[in-house]
Design a protein around this motif. Sequence first.
Motif, short mmCIF file in Angstrom:
data_model
loop_
_atom_site.label_atom_id
_atom_site.label_comp_id
_atom_site.label_asym_id
_atom_site.label_seq_id
_atom_site.Cartn_x
_atom_site.Cartn_y
_atom_site.Cartn_z
N SER A 191 11.48 7.20 -4.49
CA SER A 191 12.59 6.67 -3.86
C SER A 191 12.63 6.65 -2.27
O SER A 191 13.11 6.02 -1.40
CB SER A 191 13.89 7.23 -4.46
N THR A 236 1.10 4.11 3.54
CA THR A 236 1.98 2.96 3.11
C THR A 236 1.26 1.69 3.57
O THR A 236 1.00 1.74 4.79
CB THR A 236 3.63 3.30 3.42
N ARG A 279 2.46 1.05 -9.24
CA ARG A 279 3.35 0.37 -8.38
C ARG A 279 2.81 -0.39 -7.02
O ARG A 279 3.25 -1.42 -6.81
CB ARG A 279 4.35 1.48 -7.52
N LYS A 321 14.55 2.03 7.82
CA LYS A 321 13.45 1.91 6.94
C LYS A 321 12.22 1.92 7.75
O LYS A 321 11.40 1.19 7.68
CB LYS A 321 13.70 0.80 6.15
N LEU A 355 20.34 2.89 -1.24
CA LEU A 355 19.17 2.15 -1.43
C LEU A 355 20.00 0.51 -2.00
O LEU A 355 19.45 -0.38 -1.91
CB LEU A 355 18.14 2.39 -2.30
N GLU A 393 10.71 4.26 0.18
CA GLU A 393 11.53 3.14 0.52
C GLU A 393 11.97 3.05 1.81
O GLU A 393 12.15 2.13 2.50
CB GLU A 393 12.80 2.67 -0.34
N ASP A 442 20.20 6.76 -4.18
CA ASP A 442 20.10 5.79 -4.77
C ASP A 442 21.31 4.87 -4.59
O ASP A 442 21.13 3.70 -4.54
CB ASP A 442 20.46 6.26 -6.38
#
Length: 323
Positions: free
Chosen positions: A218, A290, A249, A199, A96, A221, A93
């Motif tokens: 999470s 994705t 989402r 990423k 990010l 990403e 977290d």
Amino acid sequence: MYYAREPGKINHLRYDTLAQMLTIGNVRAGNKMIVMETCAGLVLGAVMERMGGYGSIIQMYPGGGPVRAATSCFGFPKHFFDNLHEFPLSKVDSLLSGTISIEALPSEPEDNFLVEEESNGLSDEKQTSLQETEEESTTEAAMEINQTEEQETMDINAEDTEFQDNKGKENKENVREKQRKQWERRKKLVETAALLREKNADGLIVASKFHPTPLLLSLLEFVAPSRPFVVYCQYKEPLLECYTKLRERGGVINLKLSETWLRNYQVLPDRSHPKLTMSGGGGYLLSGITVVLDKSKSDGSDSEALKMEEPSSKRCKVQDLNC
């Protein structure tokens, strides 16, 4: 072996389900894979074997350190572990959000060791001078008594000084080794954080005992667009919730929730038939691909665009009805 003897250690992951995970995740040499698993390192070892030492693997782990009991049983050569990185889930977290706090790395561990050696050398000189004065005082006192007692005290002092010197050297070596390991661990953490910030991972595999929804949302990403991901869970309900969250989402396509049915057959001359005993279930898989998540368009703009795309005749009829 794990599935037959201790399936609880690998979350009841069956071998055909593991093979499907590797196939759906497009695990191949040269990829950059993210693996999050609590199966004693079994899934990690399977990914490393499929990649053959080419590419990079980032293992996400909970707690104080990664568990690789099953990975060590594969017998991989040393160069397989050169491109294996690890990163704690507790810092995802903050990574990010860009507020990750990693302690500043020292320039080189050798510099600190040299300073320590110099300071230790000075202390050794002081110790030797103190020891010399002690020996002189003891010898003067001993000469007054007799020569035999003098010899005994000198031997005892020599043994004590040797023991202290050996103990001091061991303590110094232990401190240096701890500092070197901390420096290497911090350096690897910085390198792994730099890899995740790019990423551009080529795939994501999740097989853990934790709820998959926060993990997947999470970790996605860090995955590049048009890349596969696969999530394993022993039960169906957590994956159903994860499926719903992903549909809300967006940013993923080709979502599939599947379960594999496996039956073993006995193949013998004139005695080929399915075995009477079979496994009740091998868990469930949630997979998808994705895509780029376009957040610029809102719901209002989409509805206005749909209205503008309607034919003129239809718009006229709707206006006449409203009048």
